[in-house]
Design a protein around this motif. Sequence first.
Motif, PDB file in Angstrom:
ATOM      1  N   SER A 110      46.265  15.571  22.071  1.00  0.00           N
ATOM      2  CA  SER A 110      46.947  16.828  21.823  1.00  0.00           C
ATOM      3  C   SER A 110      45.987  17.911  21.944  1.00  0.00           C
ATOM      4  CB  SER A 110      47.463  16.782  20.198  1.00  0.00           C
ATOM      5  OG  SER A 110      48.574  15.818  20.111  1.00  0.00           O
ATOM      6  N   ARG A 111      44.660  17.713  21.709  1.00  0.00           N
ATOM      7  CA  ARG A 111      43.607  18.474  21.577  1.00  0.00           C
ATOM      8  C   ARG A 111      43.151  19.125  23.182  1.00  0.00           C
ATOM      9  NH1 ARG A 111      40.242  14.973  18.934  1.00  0.00           N
ATOM     10  NH2 ARG A 111      38.400  15.411  20.533  1.00  0.00           N
ATOM     11  N   PHE A 112      43.674  18.147  24.004  1.00  0.00           N
ATOM     12  CA  PHE A 112      43.198  18.346  25.546  1.00  0.00           C
ATOM     13  C   PHE A 112      44.103  18.629  26.540  1.00  0.00           C
ATOM     14  CE2 PHE A 112      39.483  14.671  24.995  1.00  0.00           C
ATOM     15  CZ  PHE A 112      38.625  15.792  24.206  1.00  0.00           C
ATOM     16  N   ILE A 113      45.353  18.500  26.002  1.00  0.00           N
ATOM     17  CA  ILE A 113      46.635  18.896  26.989  1.00  0.00           C
ATOM     18  C   ILE A 113      46.776  20.270  26.979  1.00  0.00           C
ATOM     19  CG2 ILE A 113      47.584  16.524  26.903  1.00  0.00           C
ATOM     20  CD1 ILE A 113      49.871  17.521  25.084  1.00  0.00           C
ATOM     21  N   GLU A 114      47.216  20.760  28.330  1.00  0.00           N
ATOM     22  CA  GLU A 114      47.783  22.070  28.161  1.00  0.00           C
ATOM     23  C   GLU A 114      49.374  22.018  28.252  1.00  0.00           C
ATOM     24  OE1 GLU A 114      46.139  24.096  31.477  1.00  0.00           O
ATOM     25  OE2 GLU A 114      44.149  23.995  30.960  1.00  0.00           O
ATOM     26  N   THR A 115      49.838  21.185  28.798  1.00  0.00           N
ATOM     27  CA  THR A 115      51.376  20.958  28.577  1.00  0.00           C
ATOM     28  C   THR A 115      51.681  19.398  28.377  1.00  0.00           C
ATOM     29  OG1 THR A 115      51.541  20.636  31.012  1.00  0.00           O
ATOM     30  CG2 THR A 115      51.904  22.637  30.432  1.00  0.00           C
ATOM     31  N   PRO A 116      52.843  19.356  27.563  1.00  0.00           N
ATOM     32  CA  PRO A 116      53.303  18.032  27.264  1.00  0.00           C
ATOM     33  C   PRO A 116      53.457  17.034  28.320  1.00  0.00           C
ATOM     34  CG  PRO A 116      54.516  19.486  26.136  1.00  0.00           C
ATOM     35  CD  PRO A 116      53.976  20.316  27.140  1.00  0.00           C
ATOM     36  N   ASP A 117      53.912  17.281  29.636  1.00  0.00           N
ATOM     37  CA  ASP A 117      53.956  16.385  30.738  1.00  0.00           C
ATOM     38  C   ASP A 117      52.793  15.817  31.232  1.00  0.00           C
ATOM     39  OD1 ASP A 117      53.640  18.944  31.810  1.00  0.00           O
ATOM     40  OD2 ASP A 117      54.102  18.333  33.537  1.00  0.00           O
ATOM     41  N   GLU A 118      51.695  16.395  30.901  1.00  0.00           N
ATOM     42  CA  GLU A 118      50.254  15.965  31.417  1.00  0.00           C
ATOM     43  C   GLU A 118      49.663  14.886  30.407  1.00  0.00           C
ATOM     44  OE1 GLU A 118      48.192  19.547  32.424  1.00  0.00           O
ATOM     45  OE2 GLU A 118      47.050  19.385  30.363  1.00  0.00           O
ATOM     46  N   ARG A 119      50.517  14.639  29.078  1.00  0.00           N
ATOM     47  CA  ARG A 119      49.878  13.561  28.318  1.00  0.00           C
ATOM     48  C   ARG A 119      49.113  12.458  28.940  1.00  0.00           C
ATOM     49  NH1 ARG A 119      51.135   9.215  26.288  1.00  0.00           N
ATOM     50  NH2 ARG A 119      53.202   9.338  27.403  1.00  0.00           N
TER      51      ARG A 119
ATOM     52  N   GLU B 242      45.185   5.361  20.484  1.00  0.00           N
ATOM     53  CA  GLU B 242      44.748   6.438  21.498  1.00  0.00           C
ATOM     54  C   GLU B 242      44.826   5.569  22.802  1.00  0.00           C
ATOM     55  OE1 GLU B 242      40.402   6.413  23.040  1.00  0.00           O
ATOM     56  OE2 GLU B 242      40.122   6.844  20.841  1.00  0.00           O
ATOM     57  N   GLU B 243      44.970   4.004  22.772  1.00  0.00           N
ATOM     58  CA  GLU B 243      45.158   3.291  23.898  1.00  0.00           C
ATOM     59  C   GLU B 243      46.786   3.454  24.230  1.00  0.00           C
ATOM     60  OE1 GLU B 243      45.792   0.341  20.421  1.00  0.00           O
ATOM     61  OE2 GLU B 243      44.606   2.006  20.968  1.00  0.00           O
ATOM     62  N   LEU B 244      47.547   3.990  23.303  1.00  0.00           N
ATOM     63  CA  LEU B 244      48.795   4.474  23.774  1.00  0.00           C
ATOM     64  C   LEU B 244      49.010   5.615  24.244  1.00  0.00           C
ATOM     65  CD1 LEU B 244      50.517   2.396  20.676  1.00  0.00           C
ATOM     66  CD2 LEU B 244      49.934   1.555  23.080  1.00  0.00           C
ATOM     67  N   GLY B 245      48.069   6.707  24.274  1.00  0.00           N
ATOM     68  CA  GLY B 245      48.250   7.808  24.287  1.00  0.00           C
ATOM     69  C   GLY B 245      49.075   8.754  23.499  1.00  0.00           C
ATOM     70  N   LEU B 246      48.830   8.097  22.163  1.00  0.00           N
ATOM     71  CA  LEU B 246      49.662   9.046  20.974  1.00  0.00           C
ATOM     72  C   LEU B 246      49.282  10.281  20.731  1.00  0.00           C
ATOM     73  CD1 LEU B 246      49.932   6.038  18.062  1.00  0.00           C
ATOM     74  CD2 LEU B 246      51.359   6.663  20.156  1.00  0.00           C
ATOM     75  N   PRO B 247      50.172  11.452  20.608  1.00  0.00           N
ATOM     76  CA  PRO B 247      49.680  12.495  20.510  1.00  0.00           C
ATOM     77  C   PRO B 247      49.640  12.747  18.892  1.00  0.00           C
ATOM     78  CG  PRO B 247      52.086  12.695  20.790  1.00  0.00           C
ATOM     79  CD  PRO B 247      51.647  11.153  20.910  1.00  0.00           C
ATOM     80  N   GLU B 248      49.143  13.871  18.427  1.00  0.00           N
ATOM     81  CA  GLU B 248      49.255  14.019  17.044  1.00  0.00           C
ATOM     82  C   GLU B 248      50.608  14.283  16.426  1.00  0.00           C
ATOM     83  OE1 GLU B 248      46.732  15.624  13.352  1.00  0.00           O
ATOM     84  OE2 GLU B 248      46.294  14.446  15.070  1.00  0.00           O
TER      85      GLU B 248
END
Length: 549
Positions: free
Chosen positions: A346-355, A379-385
Amino acid sequence: MTTLTAAKGDPNWWRGAVIYQVYPRSFQDTTGDGIGDIRGITQRLPYIASLGVDAIWLSPFFTSPMADMGYDVSDYCNVDPMFGTLSDFDEMMAECERLGLKVIIDQVISHTSDQHPWFIESRSSRTNPRADWYVWADPKPDGTAPNNWLSIFGGPGWEWDGIRKQYYMHNFLTSQPDLNFHNPQVQEAMLGTVKFWLERGVHGFRLDTVNYYFHDKELRNNPPMVYDADSTGLETDTNPYSMQNHLYDKSQPENIEFLKKLRSLLDQYDCRTTVGEVGDGDRSLTTLSIYTSGNDKLHMCYTFDLLSPKFTADHIRKVVSKCQEIVTNGWVCWAFSNHDVQRHVSRFIETPDERQRVAKLAISVLASLRGSICLYQGEELGLPEAELSFEDLRDPYGIRFWPAFKGRDGCRTPMVWDSKAAHGGFSPGPKTWLPVPTEHVTLAVDTQEDDPNSVLHHYRQTLAFRRSHTALFDGDLTFLDTQADLLAFVREKGEERLLFVFNLTRDPQDFLVPASFGSITPVSMPGFDAGLEDKVVQLKGLDAFCAKI
């Protein structure tokens, strides 16, 4: 009780190790009370081992009133009933040994709970045997606190006690009084708690707020903080704590001798390690260097420098370069996420589709750096905040500063295992201690196991890639000048030399391989396929490249 007094193997196993942080109350609930427990951790250890990590780090599970989620300890030598029993812990240790996993536990010794028997005795009078075990001070003539020190969790760093008619110091909650490490008896008592777990077989300790143990005996006021452009401190308009230059309430020189005592104790056991948490603003890397130098204090430390919102080539290059300049004979442990900061996707992405793309690129960068690395569950699942309402919050820090700061609960929500089960398979009960976001359930382990292109599989492949190259354990790292906003460096050890190029921007970038490298051979890097043509690396946005030199 199963007692393991020696851990056989490589005494330097921690150098370059991958450590997986487990937040016990949010990992796996086996009782139905909505809170994770140690039996749940044991149940999920095969999953952790399947990632290819070397060790687990357990956040606090000790007896506690849980005012700060276990970081307020009332008994250092027992398991809180919420999490199970010492027998449960021993069974978990045995399973870790079977799977080849080391165990690191969170040791919170800068302060205790106000419900700890030591503090109850200390506050009872000024003459009891433990009267000097905590930091007590008389008020100023006008009744105000002894100095201007602040609490990280808001307000003064002092609380008045009507029985002793004195203030006691607390860096965090008022229910977390600071121990007085200037008292040798306190030091010996804390070393005794460490020994208890060493005798139980743990392989190491993550030392919470390791630079907070000692305070200035003269209780001098902290001066104002002046931040430079590269500061990694908190926003000063959110928390006044960051408006001070904390010269006197932490990072005192006396801490060095205590860390030497701690190391001397650990050296009596085989293959043990320590990793210190250093929160020291712009001085953090200097403190890290002092604490890990000389092979007689801590084995390694981590700072908050990469736990910032910045995921840019410039930021990472500056932090790592400064670390290499300052930390000449110590060791660093890098992380992008933990239980105290917003999840890095969540800190690093600019748009949700690039998660998913950012999640994969972030672990590829982290696994390529020189140092050990910490991964945080999920984090190994790419979970957002997780987005939580105020009514859902349990974190006293977030409750205090809401809505300017939403606290740490958004990164502490339960782990998701089964997309078809209630609460994502975390708990068989009717309710969980924090809600499980619907968005997280769709990213559960079972769905990612079935997807060969998932973030989960990428983590496994990336950690396997790291293990397959000796240069990535403790090889040298040398940054290269780039013609664009790229992160480029060489890792080398012995005969192995690897070139890494990362494009952390969203635009295509080219990297001209230095002529001095001669011919290079591209190395298949999990998840990325940047091209090479006539010594020009062609990277898409959020892309990576590796080659043998």
